[in-house]
Design a protein around this motif. Sequence first.
Motif, PDB file in Angstrom:
ATOM      1  N   GLU A  22       0.827  -1.208   0.000  1.00 49.20           N
ATOM      2  CA  GLU A  22       0.000   0.000   0.000  1.00 49.20           C
ATOM      3  C   GLU A  22       0.864   1.262   0.000  1.00 49.20           C
ATOM      4  OE1 GLU A  22      -2.444  -0.644   3.454  1.00 49.20           O
ATOM      5  OE2 GLU A  22      -4.001  -1.651   2.288  1.00 49.20           O
ATOM      6  N   GLU A  23       1.948   1.228   0.736  1.00 49.19           N
ATOM      7  CA  GLU A  23       2.860   2.381   0.782  1.00 49.19           C
ATOM      8  C   GLU A  23       3.486   2.628  -0.596  1.00 49.19           C
ATOM      9  OE1 GLU A  23       5.087   5.599   2.206  1.00 49.19           O
ATOM     10  OE2 GLU A  23       3.335   4.578   3.035  1.00 49.19           O
ATOM     11  N   LYS A  24       3.900   1.561  -1.264  1.00 46.33           N
ATOM     12  CA  LYS A  24       4.464   1.708  -2.610  1.00 46.33           C
ATOM     13  C   LYS A  24       3.430   2.293  -3.574  1.00 46.33           C
ATOM     14  CE  LYS A  24       7.836  -2.032  -2.382  1.00 46.33           C
ATOM     15  NZ  LYS A  24       8.198  -3.366  -2.887  1.00 46.33           N
ATOM     16  N   TYR A  25       2.201   1.796  -3.480  1.00 45.72           N
ATOM     17  CA  TYR A  25       1.129   2.285  -4.336  1.00 45.72           C
ATOM     18  C   TYR A  25       0.852   3.758  -4.053  1.00 45.72           C
ATOM     19  CZ  TYR A  25      -3.492   2.886  -6.379  1.00 45.72           C
ATOM     20  OH  TYR A  25      -4.555   3.343  -7.091  1.00 45.72           O
ATOM     21  N   ARG A  26       0.777   4.118  -2.769  1.00 42.33           N
ATOM     22  CA  ARG A  26       0.522   5.504  -2.386  1.00 42.33           C
ATOM     23  C   ARG A  26       1.624   6.422  -2.915  1.00 42.33           C
ATOM     24  NH1 ARG A  26       2.200   9.015   1.017  1.00 42.33           N
ATOM     25  NH2 ARG A  26       3.532   7.592   2.149  1.00 42.33           N
ATOM     26  N   LEU A  27       2.875   6.009  -2.765  1.00 43.22           N
ATOM     27  CA  LEU A  27       3.987   6.821  -3.275  1.00 43.22           C
ATOM     28  C   LEU A  27       3.913   6.977  -4.788  1.00 43.22           C
ATOM     29  CD1 LEU A  27       6.946   5.516  -1.083  1.00 43.22           C
ATOM     30  CD2 LEU A  27       5.954   7.814  -1.073  1.00 43.22           C
ATOM     31  N   LEU A  28       3.554   5.913  -5.470  1.00 48.61           N
ATOM     32  CA  LEU A  28       3.428   5.957  -6.923  1.00 48.61           C
ATOM     33  C   LEU A  28       2.354   6.948  -7.341  1.00 48.61           C
ATOM     34  CD1 LEU A  28       4.102   4.710  -9.742  1.00 48.61           C
ATOM     35  CD2 LEU A  28       2.251   3.107  -9.297  1.00 48.61           C
ATOM     36  N   VAL A  29       1.191   6.856  -6.725  1.00 46.62           N
ATOM     37  CA  VAL A  29       0.077   7.730  -7.092  1.00 46.62           C
ATOM     38  C   VAL A  29       0.372   9.181  -6.721  1.00 46.62           C
ATOM     39  CG1 VAL A  29      -2.341   8.269  -6.583  1.00 46.62           C
ATOM     40  CG2 VAL A  29      -1.659   5.916  -7.034  1.00 46.62           C
ATOM     41  N   THR A  87       2.725  12.471 -12.389  1.00 49.53           N
ATOM     42  CA  THR A  87       2.213  13.724 -12.961  1.00 49.53           C
ATOM     43  C   THR A  87       0.816  13.562 -13.553  1.00 49.53           C
ATOM     44  OG1 THR A  87       3.328  13.228 -15.042  1.00 49.53           O
ATOM     45  CG2 THR A  87       4.514  14.614 -13.457  1.00 49.53           C
ATOM     46  N   ASP A  88       0.374  12.320 -13.732  1.00 51.94           N
ATOM     47  CA  ASP A  88      -0.987  12.099 -14.231  1.00 51.94           C
ATOM     48  C   ASP A  88      -1.999  12.526 -13.179  1.00 51.94           C
ATOM     49  OD1 ASP A  88       0.016  10.998 -16.548  1.00 51.94           O
ATOM     50  OD2 ASP A  88      -0.128   8.936 -15.822  1.00 51.94           O
ATOM     51  N   LEU A  89      -3.178  12.900 -13.634  1.00 48.01           N
ATOM     52  CA  LEU A  89      -4.240  13.311 -12.730  1.00 48.01           C
ATOM     53  C   LEU A  89      -5.013  12.074 -12.289  1.00 48.01           C
ATOM     54  CD1 LEU A  89      -5.536  16.370 -14.764  1.00 48.01           C
ATOM     55  CD2 LEU A  89      -3.720  16.307 -13.047  1.00 48.01           C
ATOM     56  N   VAL A  90      -5.084  11.861 -10.991  1.00 53.59           N
ATOM     57  CA  VAL A  90      -5.784  10.692 -10.454  1.00 53.59           C
ATOM     58  C   VAL A  90      -6.854  11.184  -9.489  1.00 53.59           C
ATOM     59  CG1 VAL A  90      -5.569   8.549  -9.141  1.00 53.59           C
ATOM     60  CG2 VAL A  90      -3.704   9.284 -10.639  1.00 53.59           C
ATOM     61  N   VAL A  91      -8.088  10.730  -9.743  1.00 53.68           N
ATOM     62  CA  VAL A  91      -9.215  11.124  -8.912  1.00 53.68           C
ATOM     63  C   VAL A  91     -10.074   9.886  -8.672  1.00 53.68           C
ATOM     64  CG1 VAL A  91     -11.264  12.577  -8.735  1.00 53.68           C
ATOM     65  CG2 VAL A  91      -9.234  13.433  -9.902  1.00 53.68           C
ATOM     66  N   LYS A  92     -10.525   9.742  -7.435  1.00 50.29           N
ATOM     67  CA  LYS A  92     -11.462   8.664  -7.111  1.00 50.29           C
ATOM     68  C   LYS A  92     -12.721   9.329  -6.564  1.00 50.29           C
ATOM     69  CE  LYS A  92     -11.996   4.412  -4.488  1.00 50.29           C
ATOM     70  NZ  LYS A  92     -11.369   3.497  -3.537  1.00 50.29           N
ATOM     71  N   VAL A  93     -13.858   9.021  -7.225  1.00 53.49           N
ATOM     72  CA  VAL A  93     -15.125   9.642  -6.870  1.00 53.49           C
ATOM     73  C   VAL A  93     -16.131   8.534  -6.581  1.00 53.49           C
ATOM     74  CG1 VAL A  93     -16.938  11.206  -7.692  1.00 53.49           C
ATOM     75  CG2 VAL A  93     -14.572  11.546  -8.431  1.00 53.49           C
ATOM     76  N   ASP A  94     -16.966   8.720  -5.543  1.00 56.91           N
ATOM     77  CA  ASP A  94     -17.991   7.717  -5.256  1.00 56.91           C
ATOM     78  C   ASP A  94     -19.205   7.931  -6.153  1.00 56.91           C
ATOM     79  OD1 ASP A  94     -19.447   9.801  -4.148  1.00 56.91           O
ATOM     80  OD2 ASP A  94     -19.255   9.103  -2.084  1.00 56.91           O
ATOM     81  N   LEU A  95     -20.208   7.083  -6.013  1.00 55.87           N
ATOM     82  CA  LEU A  95     -21.388   7.131  -6.875  1.00 55.87           C
ATOM     83  C   LEU A  95     -22.191   8.425  -6.714  1.00 55.87           C
ATOM     84  CD1 LEU A  95     -22.620   3.442  -6.549  1.00 55.87           C
ATOM     85  CD2 LEU A  95     -21.445   4.494  -8.495  1.00 55.87           C
ATOM     86  N   GLY A 109     -20.797  11.369  -6.393  1.00 55.89           N
ATOM     87  CA  GLY A 109     -19.992  12.479  -6.878  1.00 55.89           C
ATOM     88  C   GLY A 109     -19.044  13.081  -5.852  1.00 55.89           C
ATOM     89  N   ARG A 110     -18.887  12.441  -4.707  1.00 57.49           N
ATOM     90  CA  ARG A 110     -17.962  12.951  -3.698  1.00 57.49           C
ATOM     91  C   ARG A 110     -16.552  12.461  -3.991  1.00 57.49           C
ATOM     92  NH1 ARG A 110     -22.071  11.211   0.883  1.00 57.49           N
ATOM     93  NH2 ARG A 110     -21.408   9.245  -0.014  1.00 57.49           N
ATOM     94  N   PHE A 111     -15.591  13.352  -3.820  1.00 57.95           N
ATOM     95  CA  PHE A 111     -14.204  12.993  -4.032  1.00 57.95           C
ATOM     96  C   PHE A 111     -13.715  12.139  -2.866  1.00 57.95           C
ATOM     97  CE2 PHE A 111     -14.593  16.789  -6.647  1.00 57.95           C
ATOM     98  CZ  PHE A 111     -13.928  16.393  -7.804  1.00 57.95           C
ATOM     99  N   LEU A 112     -13.188  10.973  -3.189  1.00 56.31           N
ATOM    100  CA  LEU A 112     -12.618  10.092  -2.173  1.00 56.31           C
ATOM    101  C   LEU A 112     -11.094  10.218  -2.144  1.00 56.31           C
ATOM    102  CD1 LEU A 112     -14.780   6.915  -2.860  1.00 56.31           C
ATOM    103  CD2 LEU A 112     -15.136   8.677  -1.109  1.00 56.31           C
ATOM    104  N   PHE A 113     -10.523  10.514  -3.306  1.00 54.14           N
ATOM    105  CA  PHE A 113      -9.078  10.723  -3.400  1.00 54.14           C
ATOM    106  C   PHE A 113      -8.800  11.649  -4.566  1.00 54.14           C
ATOM    107  CE2 PHE A 113      -4.992   9.834  -5.350  1.00 54.14           C
ATOM    108  CZ  PHE A 113      -4.144  10.002  -4.278  1.00 54.14           C
ATOM    109  N   VAL A 114      -7.848  12.552  -4.356  1.00 46.41           N
ATOM    110  CA  VAL A 114      -7.400  13.448  -5.416  1.00 46.41           C
ATOM    111  C   VAL A 114      -5.880  13.480  -5.340  1.00 46.41           C
ATOM    112  CG1 VAL A 114      -7.477  15.801  -6.314  1.00 46.41           C
ATOM    113  CG2 VAL A 114      -9.487  14.839  -5.213  1.00 46.41           C
ATOM    114  N   SER A 115      -5.217  13.222  -6.459  1.00 47.60           N
ATOM    115  CA  SER A 115      -3.760  13.202  -6.461  1.00 47.60           C
ATOM    116  C   SER A 115      -3.211  14.621  -6.330  1.00 47.60           C
ATOM    117  CB  SER A 115      -3.236  12.551  -7.740  1.00 47.60           C
ATOM    118  OG  SER A 115      -3.536  13.363  -8.858  1.00 47.60           O
ATOM    119  N   PRO A 116      -2.002  14.752  -5.801  1.00 42.41           N
ATOM    120  CA  PRO A 116      -1.383  16.076  -5.685  1.00 42.41           C
ATOM    121  C   PRO A 116      -1.278  16.785  -7.031  1.00 42.41           C
ATOM    122  CG  PRO A 116      -0.193  14.507  -4.341  1.00 42.41           C
ATOM    123  CD  PRO A 116      -1.185  13.721  -5.145  1.00 42.41           C
ATOM    124  N   SER A 117      -1.027  16.051  -8.120  1.00 39.75           N
ATOM    125  CA  SER A 117      -0.921  16.684  -9.441  1.00 39.75           C
ATOM    126  C   SER A 117      -2.268  17.277  -9.865  1.00 39.75           C
ATOM    127  CB  SER A 117      -0.432  15.673 -10.485  1.00 39.75           C
ATOM    128  OG  SER A 117      -1.275  14.552 -10.525  1.00 39.75           O
TER     129      SER A 117
END
Length: 125
Positions: free
Chosen positions: A87-94, A98-106, A108-116
């Motif tokens: 999980e730590e390796k995955y978190r560091l990777l994300v 530089t890619d935009l990574v967003v996780k949204v629930d059904l 429309g709430r943001f669950l995760f937003v990448s620093p980029s």
Amino acid sequence: MKKSVKPYLDEYISLKIAIIYASFSALWILLSDQILYFLVKNPEIMTKVQMIKGWIFILTTALIIFFLLRKEIRNYLQTEAALRQSEEKYRLLVENQTDLVVKVDLEGRFLFVSPSYCKMLWNLS
């Protein structure tokens, strides 16, 4: 969505320990009684030996259960540590890509937003 294997493993571990305990107990009772009846003829001595045999049984089964549980707990802790490391390796990777990574629930709430993604939003404002 993948089903968790953990409940099955928990039941399997419990069943394995119970089977080992029951097998050892049955063999102990059957074989030790047969040997005692063959070796000891005096009823007074037999009573004392039976009591000692009972205490040996309790101590032996407690040790068996202890070692089985210790083994399973060690396996669990090793698996948990490997999962944390993954999980730590995955978190560091994300977080460092530089890619935009967003996780949204059904809803429309943001669950995760990448620093980029955050940087891009702040630079647009």
